[in-house]
Motif scaffolding. Sequence first.
Motif, PDB file in Angstrom:
ATOM      1  N   CYS A 124       2.920   2.579  -9.827  1.00  0.00           N
ATOM      2  CA  CYS A 124       3.225   3.409  -8.729  1.00  0.00           C
ATOM      3  C   CYS A 124       2.734   4.638  -8.993  1.00  0.00           C
ATOM      4  CB  CYS A 124       4.785   3.428  -8.426  1.00  0.00           C
ATOM      5  SG  CYS A 124       5.566   4.329  -7.322  1.00  0.00           S
ATOM      6  N   ARG A 125       1.970   5.314  -8.211  1.00  0.00           N
ATOM      7  CA  ARG A 125       1.404   6.734  -8.477  1.00  0.00           C
ATOM      8  C   ARG A 125       2.170   7.540  -7.462  1.00  0.00           C
ATOM      9  NH1 ARG A 125      -4.277   6.277  -9.475  1.00  0.00           N
ATOM     10  NH2 ARG A 125      -4.901   4.363 -10.148  1.00  0.00           N
TER      11      ARG A 125
ATOM     12  N   ALA B 208       0.852  -1.168   0.004  1.00  0.00           N
ATOM     13  CA  ALA B 208       0.117  -0.092  -0.059  1.00  0.00           C
ATOM     14  C   ALA B 208       1.126   1.184   0.202  1.00  0.00           C
ATOM     15  CB  ALA B 208      -0.762  -0.194   1.123  1.00  0.00           C
ATOM     16  N   GLY B 209       0.519   2.182  -1.088  1.00  0.00           N
ATOM     17  CA  GLY B 209       1.356   3.208  -1.127  1.00  0.00           C
ATOM     18  C   GLY B 209       0.383   4.490  -0.539  1.00  0.00           C
ATOM     19  N   ARG B 210       0.865   5.787  -0.862  1.00  0.00           N
ATOM     20  CA  ARG B 210       0.192   6.858  -0.305  1.00  0.00           C
ATOM     21  C   ARG B 210      -1.292   6.934  -1.249  1.00  0.00           C
ATOM     22  NH1 ARG B 210       1.790  13.108  -0.268  1.00  0.00           N
ATOM     23  NH2 ARG B 210       0.260  14.088   0.978  1.00  0.00           N
ATOM     24  N   TRP B 211      -1.068   6.767  -2.655  1.00  0.00           N
ATOM     25  CA  TRP B 211      -2.006   6.960  -3.500  1.00  0.00           C
ATOM     26  C   TRP B 211      -2.341   5.671  -3.821  1.00  0.00           C
ATOM     27  CZ3 TRP B 211      -3.412  11.365  -2.194  1.00  0.00           C
ATOM     28  CH2 TRP B 211      -2.489  12.336  -2.027  1.00  0.00           C
ATOM     29  N   GLY B 212      -2.227   4.547  -3.487  1.00  0.00           N
ATOM     30  CA  GLY B 212      -2.783   3.225  -4.194  1.00  0.00           C
ATOM     31  C   GLY B 212      -1.552   2.329  -3.798  1.00  0.00           C
ATOM     32  N   LEU B 213      -1.694   0.914  -4.461  1.00  0.00           N
ATOM     33  CA  LEU B 213      -0.884   0.040  -4.370  1.00  0.00           C
ATOM     34  C   LEU B 213       0.342   0.538  -5.177  1.00  0.00           C
ATOM     35  CD1 LEU B 213      -3.248  -3.065  -4.626  1.00  0.00           C
ATOM     36  CD2 LEU B 213      -2.177  -2.146  -2.519  1.00  0.00           C
TER      37      LEU B 213
END
Lengths: 353, 379
Positions: A127-128, A101-106
């Motif tokens: 990666c967003r 899980a990233g800041r703006w999505g997976l």
Amino acid sequence: MRTICLIVLWSAAVLGAATPAPPAAAQAYCALRDPVHQVYELFPKATSYRSIIRSVDDTHRAATAQRLPFTLHFNELGRHTLYVALQEGRPLGLVHVRSEAGRWGLVEIAWGLTLDLQVTGYRFQRCRDAGRDQVESRTITQAIVGRRFEDLRELLDAPGQDLAPQAQALALGPAAEGRRLLVTTLRSALKTIAVTDLVWAADLRQLRMIQQGLSAFPNAASVELVHAPYGHNPHTAALKMTATPSSGIDRAGVTALLIRNAAGDLLGLRFETPWSAGGQHARIWWTVASSSRALIAVHADASVQTAFEALRGRRQEDFGHCATAAELAGKEALSLANACLNAATLPQEDARP
Amino acid sequence: MARLRTFFFTFLLPGRLLLAAAGVVLAGGVASAQSTTLLTLDTLGEPPLTSATPTDSAPPSNAWTNPQRLAPSTSDLRVTLDLSTRFIWDDARGEAANLSSVGLDLLHVFSGPAGDRATLTVQGYFTHDDTPTGASGTGLQRGEIFFEHRILNLNLTLLSRGRLNLRVGHFEIPHGLEQDLNTNGTLRQFTHSQNLGLKADWGASLNGVLHGVDYEAALTRGSGNEWLDRGDPWIASARVGVQPRAGTTLGLSVLSGEILLDTATVRRERVAVDAAQNLGPLTLLAEASVGRDENRDGQALLGELNWRTPPEDLLAYLQYRVFNRTLTAGSDPLTTAVVGARWAPDAHWALSAAVEIDTDAPAGLARGRRLVTQVRYRF
């Protein structure tokens, strides 16, 4: 008919919902895409790849939690694919894609690994986050590539939520996005290695044997695993009785591989022996040529490499009086090699117990 | 019973024969001696090796030592049972409808010493379609249960490095956004069904990756889920897609053919461009398609803005679709605004809802307003 089908349909739905279900994929399988670009970017010499699909389940989740302060999300369980990059059928390395899980999505990262699970490279498949350019920079790439699990773990703090003090230099300037994504990337690397090691352990063992066997001789084409080299083969069983017990070789842990060329001719034997003597413990890899019956290569853990390297070129008859622990081990190793090679070159009927 | 027989002969039996035949062709790795095991890449996944066991017991018995092994290992199989039910409230008609499916989603990769050789994808569903339009053209009565092949194809590796593969069977027409963002079985849809008249078709395609460009070119029957000869339909379609930079994808598609609709074939040509751009948690999707239906112009436009949470368990989207359906009377296009969301709390459940409002409609057609919900469970 319609009623029956409806009953079956809804019974299955109710049963399915009420029963603890094994890992599944929320996404339809037709939506799955192999990381074709990433495999060939991470292994430019690869000519093809081999998929190995295995289940990641609760036991692996629990085991990961024992190795890391964080573990897999339940959505990460299910059937997953490990890709083995191949060059003309020879394993080059692994590609494993995992999501974090990233800041703006997976954030989906394709990890390139050696068969010993050392990072060879990484590519963002999805990666967003704005910090992507920084995490793909030469500085950070060089800091990650070449590391193993333990080395990567040192880059994160104890809870695994931020960079460790010794890794602060990697966080470039004030760019918080880059720092956050770097932590996500390191967590992904650790989880990827841990899961690969846990779930694909048996496959990795076999892949390593194939890689070791094929790399032992330039024209090697096939690798055969010798079953119980000290066991039921009449040529090797005698060794159990005659070989010196103080060679330091742990016979229970010996892995022996017969290597042949494309025509099926025997090239030699490659085998791995756990060894201990004088308080030292090491793994020794021996390569014996079938034609000369000489040790053409000996590799050992760094601590004893010099002592074992000195045995290169020797034959069984060169070991008369053994002056060192390495020579004692070498004597038994060559005895074993000769017995295995003799058995392999005899007609099949004679080799049977 | 007739349908069960149809299911057996059209789905299960070919699947088994395909697996067995593929096993004969693809299986390998036969042991060369009793006390050794040949190690090859196509024996991965067999029982764990116990070769170094220093006992005097017999060598471990496993598949490698059995040259009669015909079927490949099933350990590389993915299989999931997929249940879903959809509820539709049509405000314009004042009518409720539902659509329920139970089916099998299966994927198997056939591998050998040289790497992956083929991928088999099977999605077969029993569907209870109780919608006003669902039975049209199928010869079925509303509410009947039928079996549908959503996907059933084998993608064979022809050249190394993923440069060329051959796909044979039933697969999605390579066109537009759908090629990268699969919407099979979901409420969220793009333009395939309304713009092209079908989503998947029977045939063959060449596909792969060349110099960073994804491509697929297909020649298919033109009759959709069933192989039908009525009117001798056909479709030639192709799409190329690139990712010029991180977070951006672009695609170009062309399609030409005689497509079998309800009762007759329609000559249809399309050229389409599609694009996707990530903007933090948002994604912009667009697809524009122009072409001809018989001797009339046809256009389709789709724009979507979607947002997702960091773990991507929640997706919300706004869509605007324009279809200039020249086969219907009148010159006004059909325009539809859609607000939808999908929540997947775990790897099994997916709950979706969407409101679709026709903001314009061709003359003679009522503007629809629909509330659609779906519960899906995979295990």
